[in-house]
Enzyme design. Structure first.
Site, PDB file in Angstrom:
ATOM      1  N   HIS A  40       1.004  -0.886  -0.030  1.00  0.00           N
ATOM      2  CA  HIS A  40       0.380  -0.399  -0.029  1.00  0.00           C
ATOM      3  C   HIS A  40       1.170   1.659   0.010  1.00  0.00           C
ATOM      4  O   HIS A  40       2.052   1.154  -0.093  1.00  0.00           O
ATOM      5  CB  HIS A  40      -0.999   0.145   1.015  1.00  0.00           C
ATOM      6  CG  HIS A  40      -0.293  -0.266   2.732  1.00  0.00           C
ATOM      7  ND1 HIS A  40       0.237   1.288   3.804  1.00  0.00           N
ATOM      8  CD2 HIS A  40       0.216  -1.274   3.289  1.00  0.00           C
ATOM      9  CE1 HIS A  40       0.877   1.004   4.252  1.00  0.00           C
ATOM     10  NE2 HIS A  40       0.766  -0.260   4.418  1.00  0.00           N
ATOM     11  N   CYS A  97       3.065  -5.391   6.553  1.00  0.00           N
ATOM     12  CA  CYS A  97       2.713  -4.853   5.087  1.00  0.00           C
ATOM     13  C   CYS A  97       4.229  -3.833   4.109  1.00  0.00           C
ATOM     14  O   CYS A  97       4.945  -3.987   5.026  1.00  0.00           O
ATOM     15  CB  CYS A  97       1.649  -4.131   5.070  1.00  0.00           C
ATOM     16  SG  CYS A  97       0.050  -4.651   5.651  1.00  0.00           S
TER      17      CYS A  97
END
Length: 188
Positions: free
Chosen positions: A144, A160
């Site tokens: 992301h 992440c």
């Protein structure tokens, strides 16, 4: 439009973005700035490969070439190597911390237990690729964006891989649904 035309159009668009890119890209060291590179070892085209020790993500192309992006990765104990696939893609995604995140750091995350709408200050940034595994479904791991360029090149996330918001917009357009994603183990 055939695949070759699509790839060439994407390359031209990406190249134009780099030439006239935002000032943010200029703040990253050269090895963390996006670049079209020739790989030392050929990888199948159309895949995402994350090398956490180098803080680099590669979107592989034909003929042993790839787009390289600088990233941030999960901090100690939260990075989860493995093989995944892109099971969802979202622009300006909403975000809700996982129960584990709230449990680890309630002072930071409990206030968002009902979620946060998408937007420039959202932790998932401008775009997100949702990582899934066969038999497991959504892993809650994401590739992301982030508005915090200072985290690129560091192990600071909750597992992440993050790119600058400008760079995730480029990667998001390149990576299709169901693309294979490999998160390599940390060696250091």
């Amino acid at each position: 439009m055939n695949r070759r035309d699509f790839v060439l159009t994407g390359l031209a668009t990406f190249g134009a973005a780099l030439v006239g890119g935002p000032a943010m890209a200029q703040q990253l060291p050269p090895h963390l700035q996006p670049a079209f590179v020739t790989l030392r070892h050929s990888l199948p085209p159309g895949e995402v490969h994350v090398f956490p020790d180098h803080f680099q993500l590669f979107w592989t192309m034909p003929n042993g070439q790839a787009w390289r992006y600088g990233i941030r990765v999960g901090r100690e104990g939260l990075y989860e190597p493995g093989q995944y696939y892109v099971g969802a893609k979202k622009e300006w995604p909403s975000w809700t911390p996982t129960p584990d995140m709230i449990s680890r750091e309630p002072e930071k995350y409990a206030q968002y237990s009902d979620g946060m709408p998408g937007g420039p200050d959202n932790p998932l940034g401008a775009r997100a690729l949702y990582l899934f595994q066969e038999g497991r479904g959504d892993t809650y791991l994401r590739i992301h964006g982030t508005p915090d360029i200072n985290t690129i090149g560091r192990a600071v996330s909750n597992g992440c891989a993050g790119l600058t918001n400008e760079h995730i917009k480029l990667l998001y357009e390149q990576v299709p649904m169901d693309a294979r994603v490999v998160l390599y183990p940390k060696m250091v």
